[in-house]
Design a protein around this motif. Structure first.
Motif, short mmCIF file in Angstrom:
data_model
loop_
_atom_site.label_atom_id
_atom_site.label_comp_id
_atom_site.label_asym_id
_atom_site.label_seq_id
_atom_site.Cartn_x
_atom_site.Cartn_y
_atom_site.Cartn_z
N HIS A 1 7.52 3.52 2.03
CA HIS A 1 8.66 3.82 1.16
C HIS A 1 8.32 5.06 0.36
O HIS A 1 7.25 5.13 -0.23
N GLU A 2 9.22 6.03 0.37
CA GLU A 2 9.00 7.30 -0.36
C GLU A 2 7.63 7.89 -0.06
O GLU A 2 6.91 8.34 -0.95
N GLY A 3 7.28 7.85 1.23
CA GLY A 3 6.08 8.56 1.68
C GLY A 3 4.76 7.89 1.40
O GLY A 3 3.71 8.50 1.57
N THR A 4 4.82 6.62 0.99
CA THR A 4 3.56 5.93 0.71
C THR A 4 3.64 4.47 1.16
O THR A 4 4.72 3.98 1.48
N VAL A 5 2.49 3.79 1.18
CA VAL A 5 2.48 2.40 1.63
C VAL A 5 2.99 1.50 0.50
O VAL A 5 2.42 1.48 -0.59
N LEU A 6 4.04 0.77 0.80
CA LEU A 6 4.62 -0.15 -0.18
C LEU A 6 4.01 -1.53 -0.04
O LEU A 6 3.74 -2.22 -1.02
N ILE B 1 5.80 12.89 2.07
CA ILE B 1 4.61 12.04 2.16
C ILE B 1 3.86 12.19 0.85
O ILE B 1 3.55 13.29 0.42
N ASN B 2 3.59 11.04 0.21
CA ASN B 2 3.09 11.08 -1.16
C ASN B 2 1.90 10.13 -1.32
O ASN B 2 2.07 8.93 -1.47
N ASN B 3 0.70 10.69 -1.19
CA ASN B 3 -0.52 9.90 -1.34
C ASN B 3 -0.57 8.75 -0.32
O ASN B 3 -0.78 7.60 -0.67
N LEU B 4 -0.38 9.12 0.93
CA LEU B 4 -0.37 8.12 2.00
C LEU B 4 -1.79 7.85 2.50
O LEU B 4 -2.52 8.78 2.85
#
Ligand SMILES: Nc1ncnc2c1ncn2[C@@H]1O[C@H](COP(=O)(O)OP(=O)(O)OP(=O)(O)O)[C@@H](O)[C@H]1O
Ligand SMILES: [Mg+2]
Length: 253
Positions: free
Chosen positions: A227-232, A28-31
């Motif tokens: 996608h990749e832990g964040t909102v795309l 999770i990346n800056n979600l």
């Protein structure tokens, strides 16, 4: 409106700047994501995007390394354990149904209704009229009224999923988290599950993760693609499914 540490939110669920790493891998990346009271939100995204991990964070199964997770405006979920969070009114349905197969449909719901009582309380507990009425209502919602006396083990896969949703409803949660409810269902069951969730959403806030795009379209609600832990991308199903990045990483696979 409530204020926490200078932050104000009227959202039922508020995530901001959430990070989680597993052995250096950023799941999770800056979600950041908010759910309004009464809303139903569909979450899509490729395998490994962090959808289930997000639910793990909301339910206290996984602790974020960083970021804010607020429920009902003021409650900091990152400080609470899973039991406490469930008691606040956050119900979760995992992908695999976990009904009690050797119990009847009705008894499964009774067990769910009584889940927060002590063992002693459970032993001496008697079903009262309001419990019976609630179970009748839940059975109707999950379309299992005629199956109430059947053993849960004899239900179809789809019916077991509905029963498990019913077990959550019996506890009347404020927020329902549902992970891939239609995986393995027939087309008819999938269609009925969309109807079921729309009905549940009349008086509950719902977050539903699903890969089945025709099901998501049927829900007719705002969609968030992770996608990749964040909102795309976020928006209507038409907006999200025509987004070039979404097509590239997910839909065009
Ligand atoms: N407890 C854990 N320990 C280590 N890695 C984990 C853990 N939980 C999740 N991951 C990893 O984090 C990433 C996100 O996983 P997650 O299960 O949240 O994806 P997802 O979006 O639900 O995917 P799917 O659509 O396949 O269910 C994956 O790479 C996964 O392997
Ligand atoms: Mg998942």
């Amino acid at each position: 409106m409530n204020t926490v540490d200078g932050r104000t939110t009227s959202a039922l669920l508020y995530l901001d700047g959430v990070h989680v790493s597993f052995d250096g891998f950023k799941a999770i990346n800056n979600l950041s994501l908010t759910l309004a009271p009464g809303e139903m939100r569909a979450i899509i995204g490729p395998n490994g995007a962090g959808k289930t991990t997000m639910m793990d964070i909301i339910t206290g199964k996984t602790r974020p390394d960083e970021g804010i997770v607020l429920f009902d405006g003021t409650t900091d979920l990152t400080r609470l354990d899973e039991t406490h969070i469930a008691e606040l009114g956050i119900g979760r349905k995992f992908q695999k149904p976990t009904v009690f197969e050797s119990q009847t449909v009705e008894d499964n719901l009774l067990l769910a209704l009584n889940v927060d009582h002590s063992v002693r309380g459970t032993l001496f507990w008697r079903q009262n009229r309001s419990d019976t009425e609630r179970i009748d209502r839940v059975l109707e919602t999950i379309r299992l009224t005629d199956a109430r006396k059947r053993l849960a083990g004899s239900l179809s896969h789809g019916q077991k999923q509905w029963l498990e949703i019913g077990m959550l409803l019996a506890q009347d949660p404020k927020l329902l988290l549902v992970d891939e409810p239609v995986a393995g269902m027939t087309d008819v069951e999938t269609q009925q599950t969309a109807e079921l969730l729309k009905q549940i959403n009349r008086d509950h806030t719902v977050m539903v993760v699903e890969h089945d795009m025709s099901f998501v379209r049927e829900l007719g609600v705002k969609v968030t693609c992770l996608h990749e832990g964040t909102v795309l991308a976020e928006g209507t199903i038409d907006q999200v499914s025509s987004n070039e990045r979404v097509i590239e990483v997910y839909l065009g696979r």
